[in-house]
Scaffold this active site. Sequence first.
Site, PDB file in Angstrom:
ATOM      1  N   ASP A  92      -4.100  -5.694  -6.473  1.00 56.85           N
ATOM      2  CA  ASP A  92      -5.031  -6.135  -5.434  1.00 56.85           C
ATOM      3  C   ASP A  92      -6.348  -5.358  -5.377  1.00 56.85           C
ATOM      4  O   ASP A  92      -7.282  -5.781  -4.713  1.00 56.85           O
ATOM      5  CB  ASP A  92      -4.355  -6.063  -4.057  1.00 56.85           C
ATOM      6  CG  ASP A  92      -3.934  -4.643  -3.678  1.00 56.85           C
ATOM      7  OD1 ASP A  92      -4.177  -3.705  -4.462  1.00 56.85           O
ATOM      8  OD2 ASP A  92      -3.350  -4.471  -2.584  1.00 56.85           O
ATOM      9  N   HIS A  93      -6.434  -4.227  -6.074  1.00 59.80           N
ATOM     10  CA  HIS A  93      -7.605  -3.360  -5.928  1.00 59.80           C
ATOM     11  C   HIS A  93      -8.695  -3.590  -6.976  1.00 59.80           C
ATOM     12  O   HIS A  93      -9.826  -3.156  -6.772  1.00 59.80           O
ATOM     13  CB  HIS A  93      -7.179  -1.885  -6.004  1.00 59.80           C
ATOM     14  CG  HIS A  93      -6.794  -1.287  -4.688  1.00 59.80           C
ATOM     15  ND1 HIS A  93      -5.831  -1.829  -3.880  1.00 59.80           N
ATOM     16  CD2 HIS A  93      -7.252  -0.178  -4.039  1.00 59.80           C
ATOM     17  CE1 HIS A  93      -5.703  -1.077  -2.789  1.00 59.80           C
ATOM     18  NE2 HIS A  93      -6.560  -0.084  -2.860  1.00 59.80           N
ATOM     19  N   ASP A 148      -0.370   4.081  -0.889  1.00 55.79           N
ATOM     20  CA  ASP A 148      -1.584   3.639  -0.232  1.00 55.79           C
ATOM     21  C   ASP A 148      -1.441   4.035   1.228  1.00 55.79           C
ATOM     22  O   ASP A 148      -0.367   3.868   1.814  1.00 55.79           O
ATOM     23  CB  ASP A 148      -1.756   2.125  -0.355  1.00 55.79           C
ATOM     24  CG  ASP A 148      -3.121   1.657   0.135  1.00 55.79           C
ATOM     25  OD1 ASP A 148      -3.987   1.360  -0.711  1.00 55.79           O
ATOM     26  OD2 ASP A 148      -3.317   1.592   1.364  1.00 55.79           O
ATOM     27  N   ARG A 208     -11.580   0.724   7.679  1.00 54.60           N
ATOM     28  CA  ARG A 208     -12.414   1.914   7.475  1.00 54.60           C
ATOM     29  C   ARG A 208     -13.866   1.523   7.341  1.00 54.60           C
ATOM     30  O   ARG A 208     -14.202   0.468   6.800  1.00 54.60           O
ATOM     31  CB  ARG A 208     -11.958   2.687   6.234  1.00 54.60           C
ATOM     32  CG  ARG A 208     -10.612   3.314   6.461  1.00 54.60           C
ATOM     33  CD  ARG A 208     -10.212   4.302   5.395  1.00 54.60           C
ATOM     34  NE  ARG A 208      -8.973   4.927   5.819  1.00 54.60           N
ATOM     35  CZ  ARG A 208      -7.947   5.205   5.039  1.00 54.60           C
ATOM     36  NH1 ARG A 208      -8.016   4.915   3.764  1.00 54.60           N
ATOM     37  NH2 ARG A 208      -6.863   5.773   5.524  1.00 54.60           N
ATOM     38  N   SER A 235      -7.800   7.658   2.255  1.00 54.58           N
ATOM     39  CA  SER A 235      -6.840   7.048   1.340  1.00 54.58           C
ATOM     40  C   SER A 235      -5.795   8.050   0.864  1.00 54.58           C
ATOM     41  O   SER A 235      -5.991   9.265   0.876  1.00 54.58           O
ATOM     42  CB  SER A 235      -7.589   6.478   0.139  1.00 54.58           C
ATOM     43  OG  SER A 235      -6.703   6.140  -0.891  1.00 54.58           O
ATOM     44  N   ARG A 262      -5.038   8.384  -2.163  1.00 61.03           N
ATOM     45  CA  ARG A 262      -5.240   8.550  -3.608  1.00 61.03           C
ATOM     46  C   ARG A 262      -5.051   9.994  -4.076  1.00 61.03           C
ATOM     47  O   ARG A 262      -5.729  10.924  -3.660  1.00 61.03           O
ATOM     48  CB  ARG A 262      -6.610   8.014  -4.027  1.00 61.03           C
ATOM     49  CG  ARG A 262      -7.805   8.788  -3.576  1.00 61.03           C
ATOM     50  CD  ARG A 262      -9.083   8.014  -3.818  1.00 61.03           C
ATOM     51  NE  ARG A 262      -9.137   6.818  -2.994  1.00 61.03           N
ATOM     52  CZ  ARG A 262     -10.262   6.310  -2.503  1.00 61.03           C
ATOM     53  NH1 ARG A 262     -11.414   6.867  -2.761  1.00 61.03           N
ATOM     54  NH2 ARG A 262     -10.246   5.231  -1.755  1.00 61.03           N
TER      55      ARG A 262
END
Length: 757
Positions: free
Chosen positions: A94-95, A159, A447, A642, A644
């Site tokens: 999806d990213h 995520d 965000r 995030s 990440r």
Amino acid sequence: MAFDIDLIQRAYAGFAAKVNEARKLVNKPLTYTEKVLYAHLSAPATKAYQRGVDYVDFAPDRVAMQDATAQMALLQFMQAGRDKVAVPSTVHCDHLIMAQTGAGKDLAIAKQESSEVFDFLSSVSNKYGIGFWRPGAGIIHQVVLENYAFPGGMMIGTDSHTVNAGGLGMIAIGVGGADACDVMSGLPWELKMPKLIGIKLTGKLNGWTAAKDVILKVAGILTVKGGTGCIVEYFGEGAQSLSCTGKGTICNMGAEIGATTSTFAYDDSMSRYLKATGREDVAAAADAIKDQLTADPEVYANPEQYFDQVIEINLSELEPHLNGPFTPDLATPISKMKEVAKANEWPTKVEVGLIGSCTNSSYEDIGRAVSLAKQVAEKGLKTKAEFTITPGSEQVRYTIERDGFLDTFASIGATVFANACGPCIGMWNRVGADKQEKNTIVHSFNRNFAKRADGNPNTYAFVASPELVTALAIAGDLTFNPLTDTLVNEKGETVKLDPPTGDELPAKGFSVDDPGYQAPAADGSGVEVKVAPDSKRLQLLDPFPAWEGTDLKGLKLLIKAKGKCTTDHISMAGPWLKFRGHLDNISNNLLIGAVNFFNDKTDSVKNQLTSEYGPVPATQRAYKAQGVGTLIVGDENYGEGSSREHAAMEPRHLGARAVLVKSFARIHETNLKKQGMLALTFVNKEDYDKIQEDDTIDIIGLTEFAPDKPLTIVLHHQDGSTESFPVNHSYNAQQIEWFKAGAALNIIRREFAAKQQ
């Protein structure tokens, strides 16, 4: 039938017994959160765990990964030596889909440009027993809510908005890929026992107010770090009046207050949603133990006795909010926006309204927005701003197309983007953004940090509900209050928008032709995962080196970051997403968004070896080439945003040794620990001011590194003087072993190899 129904039924079969044992240990009534946590311990409890103090090992039911973070998570998992994941796991593409012209073209371009990555994720999923959701299937959190989330379950996901599944009564927590690797390898997952915030909702939403406004209000109360180390449990008559997807919206944006996760107890809205999404069997199983899937009665009757903090919000009195710009906790009721915008000189012309994303892309969200879009024609209006829709899943997109919603949006000139993250994560090729002109957009995302949506630092982004975003896009004015204000239509008539309406669930049920799911091979032993050695997108990992066994001396200061330093500042998204599977290439974005305290510039730091200023990554590479370690210094809530882990892996890969800050965001601190970095905090925050640009730095006490024992920083200033001060850490004994081994994965690999012998 639901995915993993056998797992869910097993979890429910033992749930009551585990809760009863926990109640005896705790010796008091249990919150719903505590029930789920104690039911997911990796080993039977022998004591009541102290909130905010004790580290606890859990056994999550499943793992979810999105394509940007899955690459690094699975590259790490490939080093663990296992043949198959130990718990049900999924990957969601999806990213990596850039929003530009519209769903069809954008998806086709993404499949071509990122084919190497999608092929890798497909093959590695096929090999190791992981469910794979193809590009276009939808946004991970919406797909999880529709297919995998279940009341009373525990899930981790790579995520930060994994917490969305709290809308279906899960304890769902965002983690780094190393944590996911642990759980997929069959190891316990460690978390400090969270504190508990109880939010009592009374009354009922009405008119223009939406579930989104609940969390926008909460963010204004708690700020971006007020929920750190806590799980938020919503309860009360107001909570039960919300739809399941409305609950998901509230939990989703709990990431913006720093909360570990948020959740709601099981109720009828969740049962309705499970049945509507084809999971009648899960609803029946949950209904059978519904008395267990909520807090003990005493808790909600006297919440102050059982939560560490209690907040009460009356939904009947709640007003629509706009949060922003540049931070999701700057909350302004719509009735106050006119005066607040004027006082702050915010641009009030709305250029673009964007709805959808993982936060607000349900059938109900889109339906309430479309009820306003219909009024454009009915009342003779014209939409003043650009308008875009990002459906959350192919199931939602297919259903809203069937029900005519997309035709209505098309009639007001809207663009429908692919079922993907798109503008919410910076994957938006917005025409004119490169001019960096001052402008305002409104969106229903979560965000709104500077540059996040379109890369323009001068885009003022405000967060609101889909219905308020739609109204502001129609009006083209940030200060328009649809509760009280009127518009002038194309005929010069004064008209007023009617409040939005919409069905909680589609009257004709959900429909979908191809949801986009690929089941893994029953036996993946013959599947080959190929990574080209000259690939620019993917890179097999080498283990990080173990600690050398000494104190760290002679470190140079890489950067002293000033103010907000989120994971977007540390490891930017947007165009850098394409390198998420190539550690060396993506490391070229290390801290390029952080503001240097000493010159107020971004991506400009002093190289002490040459006395010249240059980009942060190039400077760090120069230090690494000379065998010089470095220290990164930061401000409050460092690593906010995030999940990440690249923000932790990049400095580790390039030779940084430690990060010293006033305070950490939870996920980032854990990610640093997992990668063998030192994550340190000032005992006295004023010591931040002592660090000078040309300092050489020692970290003393590592040879006696132990839980709850501070370390010492020694600063050697350029003028020959020195000063020292203590620094804290939150490492427990196991995490100290991660540091000594060079990374948690090094221990996993070593232990698994020993078992195989």
